[in-house]
Write an enzyme that holds these catalytic residues in place. Structure first.
Site, PDB file in Angstrom:
ATOM      1  N   SER A  90       0.835  -1.186   0.000  1.00  0.00           N
ATOM      2  CA  SER A  90       0.000   0.000   0.000  1.00  0.00           C
ATOM      3  C   SER A  90       0.880   1.250   0.000  1.00  0.00           C
ATOM      4  CB  SER A  90      -0.905   0.006   1.240  1.00  0.00           C
ATOM      5  OG  SER A  90      -1.692   1.169   1.278  1.00  0.00           O
ATOM      6  N   GLY A  91       0.611   2.139  -0.946  1.00  0.00           N
ATOM      7  CA  GLY A  91       1.406   3.346  -1.063  1.00  0.00           C
ATOM      8  C   GLY A  91       2.568   3.228  -2.023  1.00  0.00           C
ATOM      9  N   THR A 147      -2.111   2.378  -7.996  1.00  0.00           N
ATOM     10  CA  THR A 147      -3.242   3.071  -8.612  1.00  0.00           C
ATOM     11  C   THR A 147      -2.779   4.044  -9.682  1.00  0.00           C
ATOM     12  OG1 THR A 147      -4.499   2.862  -6.548  1.00  0.00           O
ATOM     13  CG2 THR A 147      -5.240   4.509  -8.128  1.00  0.00           C
ATOM     14  N   ASN A 182      -0.365   5.911   2.741  1.00  0.00           N
ATOM     15  CA  ASN A 182      -0.616   6.369   1.383  1.00  0.00           C
ATOM     16  C   ASN A 182      -1.740   7.395   1.410  1.00  0.00           C
ATOM     17  OD1 ASN A 182      -0.720   6.653  -1.370  1.00  0.00           O
ATOM     18  ND2 ASN A 182      -1.595   4.639  -1.771  1.00  0.00           N
ATOM     19  N   SER A 241      -4.864   5.650  -1.157  1.00  0.00           N
ATOM     20  CA  SER A 241      -4.846   4.191  -1.087  1.00  0.00           C
ATOM     21  C   SER A 241      -6.179   3.620  -1.548  1.00  0.00           C
ATOM     22  CB  SER A 241      -4.560   3.739   0.351  1.00  0.00           C
ATOM     23  OG  SER A 241      -4.620   2.336   0.449  1.00  0.00           O
ATOM     24  N   SER A 242      -6.117   2.637  -2.450  1.00  0.00           N
ATOM     25  CA  SER A 242      -7.327   1.958  -2.909  1.00  0.00           C
ATOM     26  C   SER A 242      -7.832   1.050  -1.799  1.00  0.00           C
ATOM     27  CB  SER A 242      -7.037   1.149  -4.172  1.00  0.00           C
ATOM     28  OG  SER A 242      -6.624   1.985  -5.225  1.00  0.00           O
ATOM     29  N   GLY A 287      -2.623  -3.497  -1.744  1.00  0.00           N
ATOM     30  CA  GLY A 287      -1.343  -4.117  -1.462  1.00  0.00           C
ATOM     31  C   GLY A 287      -1.317  -4.774  -0.093  1.00  0.00           C
ATOM     32  N   GLU A 307      -0.757  -5.406   3.638  1.00  0.00           N
ATOM     33  CA  GLU A 307      -0.857  -4.421   4.709  1.00  0.00           C
ATOM     34  C   GLU A 307      -0.518  -5.056   6.060  1.00  0.00           C
ATOM     35  OE1 GLU A 307      -4.253  -1.365   2.954  1.00  0.00           O
ATOM     36  OE2 GLU A 307      -4.728  -2.670   4.650  1.00  0.00           O
TER      37      GLU A 307
END
Length: 980
Positions: free
Chosen positions: A165-166, A170, A214, A217-218, A452, A454
């Site tokens: 993540s981050g 995306t 992030n 973040s999605s 991602g 986590e």
């Protein structure tokens, strides 16, 4: 390494890598080689102290030459190991400001945390039609490779963009879609490519949020299929979403935000058409202020709202639908501000909502329901028995849970509805420009953008599902890049050295197999009175065994469990697992919303394509009564998510995958700051190092013999084609096209090529086609212009003769000059070489003479030393022998003297006694005569002995004083006897 002579590689001055606690790896230089085990003494860069490292079998890793540092492809490095990969990425990222690097078939992307001017239309045009590797690594190069494979082979493609993540997944997916829209643009009338791009800001607004790692973040997964017709133009797209994080709607951690759309609405509250929603600042709403910060640096929520609304209009959202979307979102915000009071009843604290609550009235008005009914059902539940129906008050925590469940249900339904609208707009059937001819052949390129891996301080059900999805994606990567690659080589009987890799199938089995975590969670959900404590106990009973390597029970907690994922161990808090797995919504809330006076609200709950709903009247989720409350439950989130992942994996396995590994450069979100510890953790987890070795040693491109022959038979002359033996023709094509036979291998049914060889063959094929087209053009143009050619032929021949004569004379002059120059160079170089040889020879002879003279002198000195030593030993040993002899003779003489003196004294006493008698005297006189004669003889004999001893003394230089003393003594004795 032990098979190589250590001093040859690790001599003084060789550059190596040394492990470091802070920088992971630090460069060093070998100072010397010490010890019997072959250890080396290394001085690290920037340090004065040296340290002894390694043994003969475990020496420090060698560094690549400076000319290879910063290579575009990690597989081109001479030494392929972790520090070399990490250093190469660091140099490209920090020094060259390049965020992309190839790693064989994988593109490694480092997040720079700042916008870069490398994604414009000019850049996209530069990568159009180029092979991978011709230009600098870029996300456009991977997208172009997928597009060309689709157009050339007619097979579906997938771009799997993964990372923590981050890491920038995306953004990478956004630029990939922009590139496809650029190279596969549809007609001007439909503008389908603009609609595909317009879906990005909408999905980011309703599905992305700020987390601690992030800013964008999605919080859901999406797989977008961009569909192309037979002319390779975009005809539409389809989006599939996975596991929206519903809990974020009602709660956020510190420094986090809710979904962007809420803050965009609050930022646009002053717009004229937003006055009906009674919005305020984001800090005034409970659902948007729990994280502490409501703004993101360098992000204008109001301008983002404008972009989101424009995108929705472009995708076909009419004004009524836009008002309905904003109305539902505003109702969720106001619903979070509804104050749930407390009132005591029978010792329990019950929840209570006042009908005059301003937020309650506003949310009820926006939802189109009666505020009194809404207040009532937020704090009550319906109990149905065989005889009557009555309403039971909820406790204060239960009332808050009911309010939050309603808010999550509203947002989840709205999210699904928006996705369905986008899909219907982007569907190829909805495009008026689509025709039956284009539908006869339809291919797609899928872009996977999913959350991602986590790991937080407290990981709950959402993080568990996210990490489970990443386990499946990692397994797919392993299967494609490693297992299938090696199995293919074995099947085709290609020489191949196997590479060990981490197989995460046991971890996936722990999660999804029978009696796995998801299975036990569903079982607990279906049981009467199922709760989190029962679920964790089931986990401990089934998986907390010595044989379980991926499941661990924490020592100090009874509500947590730990799973060892491919990226590391993660500890999960089971609080809320069962409830989040159920996604239950009270039937009273559902009936209240379906009876809304707002048409959009009723259509939202009737048309949303969700999982089939099961309504249980007066029963709990397991089919039994549970406090008489009617609930509406979906299929469990875990089982639904598992099915979605299985479908996604099936889709990915049916396509040709292209991988983009996104890496976080640092956790502080600073631009162009490289944290080696964080980077190496991600490189170890995502399989980049194994990909380096596999791509360098393997054959990534492969063709069947028939496919290869059909495509590349153009490289042969027409008379050389023999269709009876396709394999022999393929071998002949490769033999005349590729000189290096190590660049390809012949399998049983396929041909295998090193990276870049297929592109080379494509270039040869294009050249051959170009030559054929030129031939056709030449014939046609010759037929059309033959008359004109005849008229100009004579003039052309004359001009050519003059020009060629001039060129020939110039060429002859050039050849003469060249020959003269070569002759001069030959003689000059010969002279220089001979002089150099003479100097070297004289120097060598002089050096040899000096060396040999020195060696001879050394040998002469050694011989002289030996001779002198022998002489010294001779004299010393002679002297020692003479001394020993002299001492022995002296002792013998001394002993004889002592004995003879004793005998003489004894005889003297006897003679004295006899002398006292006359008879004796007479006899004595007679005896004395005899004695005198004997003594005279003895004196003569002693004289002879003395003379012999004197000669011996003169020859050997020995002292004979004792002999003389004895002689004197004997003379005195004889004189005394005579006197008697």
């Amino acid at each position: 390494m032990s098979t190589v002579d250590v001093p040859d590689l690790y001599c003084r001055g060789v550059r190596v890598w040394v492990p470091d606690r802070d920088r992971v790896w630090v460069g060093g230089e070998v100072v010397s080689v010490e010890g019997d085990e072959g250890g080396v003494v290394v001085r690290c860069e920037g340090e004065e102290e040296t340290k002894l490292l390694g043994t003969k079998d475990s020496l420090p890793l060698l560094r690549n030459p400076q000319m290879l540092v910063g290579a575009n492809d990690l597989t081109t490095l001479s030494y392929l190991h972790e520090p070399a990969v990490l250093h190469n990425l660091s140099v490209r990222f920090l020094h060259s400001k390049m965020i992309y690097t190839y790693c064989g078939i994988v593109l490694v992307a480092l997040n720079p945390y700042q916008p870069l001017p490398i994604y414009g239309n000019e850049t996209a045009a530069a990568y159009r039609g180029r092979d991978m590797g011709e230009m600098d690594p870029h996300i456009f190069a991977v997208a172009e490779e997928a597009f060309r494979k689709m157009t050339r082979e007619g097979s579906d493609q997938s771009l799997i963009i993964s990372g923590e993540s981050g890491a920038g997944k995306t953004v990478s997916a956004k630029f990939v879609m922009r590139y496809f829209a650029t190279v596969g643009g549809a007609s001007t009338e439909t503008q389908i490519e603009r609609k595909v791009l317009a879906s990005n800001p909408i999905m980011e607004a309703i599905g992305n949020a700020k987390t601690t790692r992030n800013d964008n973040s999605s919080r859901f997964g999406k797989y977008i299929e961009i569909r192309f017709d037979r002319t390779n133009r975009i005809t539409g797209a389809h989006m599939r979403t996975y596991l929206l994080e519903r809990s974020r709607v009602v709660t956020q951690a510190t420094s986090e935000r809710n979904y962007h759309i809420f803050y965009q609405l609050c930022a646009a509250r002053d717009c004229p058409d937003m006055s009906d929603y009674h919005l305020g600042h984001a800090e005034s709403f409970h659902y948007t202020s729990q994280g502490g910060r409501v703004a993101i640096d360098d992000v204008d929520d109001q301008s983002e709202f404008t972009a989101t609304r424009d995108a929705m209009k472009l995708l076909g959202f009419n004004d009524d639908q836009l008002r309905g979307v904003f109305q539902v979102l505003s109702a969720v915000l106001h619903l979070g501000n509804v104050e749930v009071g407390r009132r005591s009843k029978g010792g329990d604290v019950m929840g209570e909502v006042g009908e005059g609550d301003e937020s309650l009235v506003t949310s009820a008005t926006l939802l189109g329901v009666d505020s009194a009914h809404l207040a009532h059902w937020l704090c009550h539940k319906k109990i149905t028995t065989a005889r009557e129906v009555y309403h039971k008050p909820l406790t204060h925590p239960q009332s808050i849970t009911a309010r939050d469940s309603l808010a999550k249900s509203l947002y989840s339904r709205l999210f699904d509805w928006i996705v369905n609208i986008i899909n219907s707009t982007l569907s190829p059937s909805s495009s008026p420009s689509s025709s039956s001819s284009s539908s006869s052949r339809s291919s797609f390129i899928g872009v996977l953008d999913i959350y991602g891996f986590e790991v937080f301080q407290e990981n709950n059900f959402e993080q568990f599902c996210i990490n489970y999805a990443n386990e499946k994606l990692q397994q797919q990567f392993n299967m494609h890049v490693f297992q299938l690659e090696q199995a293919e080589y074995v099947k085709e009987e290609i020489e191949w050295s196997f590479i060990d890799y981490y197989d995460n199938q046991p971890c996936i089995d722990l999660i999804e197999n029978r009696l796995g975590i998801l299975d036990l969670l569903d079982e607990t959900y279906k049981m009467p009175g199922g709760c989190d404590s029962l679920f964790i106990q089931k986990l401990y009973d089934n998986h907390n065994t010595p044989s379980s390597t991926h499941f661990t029970k924490p020592r100090m907690s009874r509500s947590e469990f730990q799973v060892r994922h491919y990226a590391g161990p993660v500890q999960y808090q089971t609080r809320g697992f069962v409830d989040k797995n159920s996604e239950q919504v009270a039937e009273e809330h559902l009936l209240l919303l379906t009876g809304s006076s707002v048409p959009f609200m009723t259509s939202l709950y009737k048309s949303a394509k969700a999982t089939p709903i099961q309504v249980t009247s007066s029963q709990d989720r397991g089919g039994r009564r549970k406090n008489g409350m009617k609930t509406v439950t979906k299929v469990t989130v875990g089982s639904q998510f598992r099915s979605s992942l299985r479908e996604l994996m099936t889709t990915l396995n049916s396509t040709t995958p292209h991988y983009v590994r996104c890496i976080k450069s640092n956790d502080r979100k600073l631009p162009f700051v490289f944290d080696p510890q964080r980077a190496v953790q991600q490189l170890r987890a995502c399989g980049v190092l194994e990909t380096v070795r596999l791509s360098a040693a393997g054959y990534p491109s492969r063709w069947t013999y028939n496919e290869f022959f059909q495509r590349y038979r153009l490289l042969l002359a027409s008379g050389q084609v023999r269709r009876e033996d396709v394999r022999q023709m393929c071998e002949y094509i490769l033999r005349i096209s590729i000189q290096d036979s190590s660049q390809y291998r012949f399998g049983k049914t396929k041909l295998f090529f090193r990276a870049g060889q297929v592109a080379y063959l494509e270039r040869l094929r294009s050249q051959r086609l170009h030559s054929a087209s030129l031939c056709v053009q030449r014939r046609v143009r010759g037929w059309l212009r033959r008359a004109w050619y005849r008229r100009l032929r004579a003039a052309t021949i004359l001009t050519q003769a003059r020009v060629r004569g001039l060129l020939a004379r110039r060429l002859a002059e050039t050849l003469r000059r060249t020959r003269a120059v070569v002759c001069l160079q030959r003689h000059t170089r010969g002279l220089v070489t001979r002089l150099q040889y003479q100097r070297l020879r004289n120097a060598a002879i002089t050096t040899q003479a000096l060396f040999r003279g020195r060696q001879a002198r050394k040998r002469c000195v050694a011989l002289l030393y030996d001779q002198k030593a022998v002489v010294l030993q001779k004299y010393v040993r002679g002297w020692l022998a003479r001394v020993h002899y002299e001492r022995t003779v002296q002792r013998i003489i001394f002993t004889q003297c002592c004995v003879r003196r004793w005998a003489a004294r004894r005889e003297r006493r006897r003679l004295k006694m006899e002398a006292r008698s006359v008879t004796h005297l007479q006899g004595l006189n007679k005896g004395l005569e005899i004695k005198i004669i004997e003594l005279q003889l003895r004196l003569d004999e002693g004289e002879r002995e003395r003379m012999a001893a004197q000669d011996l003394w003169n020859n050997q230089k020995v002292n004979y004083e004792q002999v003389n003393c004895c002689r004197v003594e004997m003379t005195e004795t004889a004189s005394a006897v005579l006197s008697h």
